[in-house]
Design a protein around this motif. Structure first.
Motif: not given
Length: 700
Positions: A391-417
């Motif tokens: 929660d709070g991190t996303i991977a908006n491309s396929t094959g991502s090695a790591d999840c990117t934390p969202c900025p403080q004022e944002y949150w990840s959606n259900e799909r985490k993308d």
């Protein structure tokens, strides 16, 4: 004299008998038409040189060709035979008995054996098909040359081919010799740079037992790869080919090294079902003038002692079945085709799949958006699990090695993308809690106004006169303001509302408690005045009562002014209480100032409580001291409870707790002090008399 060594036969059989043009003690089987054609091209080239006086004037080239049976041992035996002086040579012959150069060999292991042995004797060796990069070492093999690029370039090309089609999980087959081992080693090093993993490396050789061949077959069957590179000469690969066909292993896209990609066997009807559509790189072909007539003139009658001609015609004429297979292998007599153009099975790749689409070969499917790759312990880097982003991190491309934390004022959606803005939370007028607070606040303010109107309307009655009507009106005004204070806590915090809500609350409650304190002092001094000779009541007239109220309130005003000047409250966003929400609240700015405001109100309340408690035994008919005592007990209980509740409440409930404390203490004061008197004035007017107020026996 030019020597030539070719693998005209590709299978060695231990025997004391010999074939024509073979070293003694070796029997070979499996005549190789492609190798025979190589011998004919060498003979053709030598004759072309001899027929052109401009090339080597006054020099004639001779040749002697031997079979290696594709064996390093036999190749070395043949090379030593060619390099030595035959005893039966005619001493009157114009040709020197030893060779001047050697054309050898197709296999890298065979060439290594020859180059390592004859190199120190400065015998030039030219290979036409040995591609091992190890042969490029000029220090070890100073007289070795070749007409084909080394496997260094082929390995890079094969790695690029694998990467081009997106194959990340492949198998490999190598021959148990220098050619196979060095080729796979170079290929593996290249594909590692491209992020491709080799699932397994199987090893084969034409002399291997069937058990070893079956082990490689089982390795292929167990693996999940759908693409396999075979860096193997045709003769070493053929036993595995037959077993793959026998066990009906299909659906594998084979990648071939140059040693077998143009070999005839994969094109036979038997082998094609499993190996058709293999991909590989070949050396660019060139058209050789006058070669075709030379090949078509091959005849056992021209020179009965010519090397391998007898074997060639046995296949071409004598054995009908072999002749049919030969035509099936080579199409329209490929043996006699001298054009440089590639065949037309090059226009369309015959992918080894039912739908003829480009196959995929991965150990793990590429991780979808919203997930990251997690390496599986003990397995290659191409084998991984896909872990959903926290929660709070996303991977908006396929094959991502790591999840990117969202900025403080944002949150990840259900799909985490995708990072979406956090919901903003603050106490509003429209939500049920805000509506209830608004209604209760307005109700309290209305009751305060109604009580004040009642006091004004009945200001000349004994009950009102006895309760100090001026201070009572001040108290009702302050209570009215206290009931309105919660309204400043509702809505989106701004700079002005944040400064107003805390300071207004502090000043109005200080005014409220100051009025109660003034009433308490008046009550105590009024009854002390009944003691003969005590003149203290005269010292607390209306003027001094106003001074007490103003002075006590002024102290709170000073505290609030200093608070607003030095470190005022400000609107703030709080992230720690909820991951998905931003809590908008008013930061107190200076906690010391906030608690100073509360502490000062508390001090005034405690003084009131003590004084009222001391006057609790005054005559029952005039029991305002008891009412004040009760109201102060409620006030202190509410605010003592407020502090831990305020600290521990999350989000907007912190504001709700503070509002609850304000409304509860305000209602406590209003009801405790004014409800009994309003009851007498409005419900029991017969008791609103001076006699009843001053009496000692009749109770309210």
């Amino acid at each position: 004299m030019i020597g030539g060594i070719f693998p005209a036969f590709n299978k060695e059989i231990s025997s004391t008998s010999t074939f024509e043009s073979e070293p003694p003690g070796v029997k070979c089987a499996g005549f190789d038409l492609r190798a025979f054609r190589w011998t004919q091209v060498m003979i053709f080239a030598i004759e072309e040189i001899n027929n052109d006086p401009a090339l080597l004037p006054n020099i004639s080239l001779g040749y002697r060709i031997l079979n290696s049976c594709a064996s390093p041992t036999n190749t070395l035996r043949a090379a030593l035979t060619l390099a030595s002086r035959p005893e039966e040579i005619d001493l009157t012959s114009p040709c020197p008995p030893a060779i001047s150069a050697l054309i050898a060999e197709s296999g890298s292991s065979q060439s290594l054996a020859v180059a390592g042995t004859l190199g120190p004797f400065q015998v030039p060796i030219v290979s036409y098909f040995s591609t091992c990069a190890c042969l490029s070492d000029r220090a070890k093999y100073p007289t070795f040359f070749r007409t084909i690029p080394s496997d260094y370039f082929q390995a890079k090309a094969l790695a690029a081919l694998v990467k081009h089609f997106g194959w990340q999980w492949i198998g490999a087959i190598q021959s148990d010799n220098d050619y196979g081992r060095n080729g796979i080693l170079a290929f593996t090093e290249e594909v590692k740079k491209l992020g491709v993993c080799v699932a397994f490396v199987g090893t084969v050789l034409r002399t291997y037992t069937m058990d070893k061949i079956l082990d490689v077959v089982e390795m292929i069957k167990r693996s999940t790869v759908s693409v396999i590179l075979a860096f193997v000469p045709e003769g070493d690969f053929y036993p595995l080919m037959k077993e793959v066909v026998k066990q009906n292993i299909t659906g594998i896209q084979w990648i071939a090294s140059e040693a077998w990609i143009t070999a005839p066997r994969p094109s036979t009807p038997e082998i094609y079902q499993a190996f058709g559509g293999a991909l590989g790189f070949v050396v660019q072909k060139m058209s050789i003038p006058n070669l075709k007539p030379f090949l078509t003139d091959i005849s056992p009658y021209t020179d009965p002692s010519a090397a391998f001609v007898k074997n060639f015609w046995e296949i071409m004429v004598t054995d009908q079945l072999q002749r049919v297979n030969f035509r099936n292998q080579f199409g329209d007599d490929v043996f006699f085709d001298v054009n440089g153009d590639p065949p037309a099975s090059y226009d369309i790749i015959n992918w080894q799949l039912i739908d003829r689409q480009v196959p995929t070969s991965v150990c793990s499917n590429i991780c979808p958006v919203g997930t990251r790759t997690a390496q599986i312990k003990g397995k290659p880097s191409c084998c991984f699990d896909c872990i959903t982003c926290a929660d709070g991190t996303i991977a908006n491309s396929t094959g991502s090695a790591d999840c990117t934390p969202c900025p403080q004022e944002y949150w990840s959606n259900e799909r985490k993308d995708e990072c979406i803005p956090k919901s903003v939370e603050f106490l509003t007028y429209h939500e049920p809690m805000g509506t209830a607070i608004t209604v209760i606040s307005l109700l309290g303010a209305s009751l305060s106004l109604a009580t004040m109107m009642t006091y004004i309307r009945y200001r000349d009655t004994p009950v009102i006169k006895a309760s100090n009507s001026e201070l009572s009106c001040f108290l009702l005004v302050s209570l009215f303001l206290c009931f309105l204070c919660p309204l400043t806590f509702l809505g989106r915090p701004t700079v002005w509302t944040c400064m107003l809500r805390h300071t207004a609350f502090g000043v109005t409650f200080a005014l409220c408690i100051s009025c109660v304190l003034g009433k308490t002092i008046v009550v105590v001094t009024a009854f002390k005045a009944t003691i003969p000779g005590n003149k203290v009541a005269g010292k607390f007239g209306p003027a001094k009562q106003r001074i007490i109220v103003c002075f006590c309130t002024l102290i709170q005003i000073v505290i609030c002014v200093l608070w607003l000047t030095l470190k005022p409250p400000f609107p703030d966003m709080v992230f720690k209480n909820s991951n998905k929400k931003i809590i908008l609240e008013c930061n107190t700015g200076s906690e010391a100032a906030f608690y100073a405001v509360l502490g000062y109100i508390g001090i005034l309340a405690i003084i009131c409580l003590i004084l009222a408690f001391l006057a609790r035994k005054l005559p029952d008919n005039f029991n305002e001291a008891k009412f004040i005592t009760f109201s102060m007990l409620i006030f202190c209980a509410v605010w003592i409870t407020f502090i831990p509740a305020y600290v521990s409440s999350p989000g907007k409930f912190t504001v709700a707790v503070e509002i609850f404390a304000i409304l509860s203490s305000a209602f406590g004061l209003l009801l405790s002090i004014f409800a009994p008197k309003c009851y007498i004035i409005l419900i029991k007017p017969e008791k609103n008399t001076k006699k009843n107020v001053m009496g000692n026996n009749n109770k309210i």
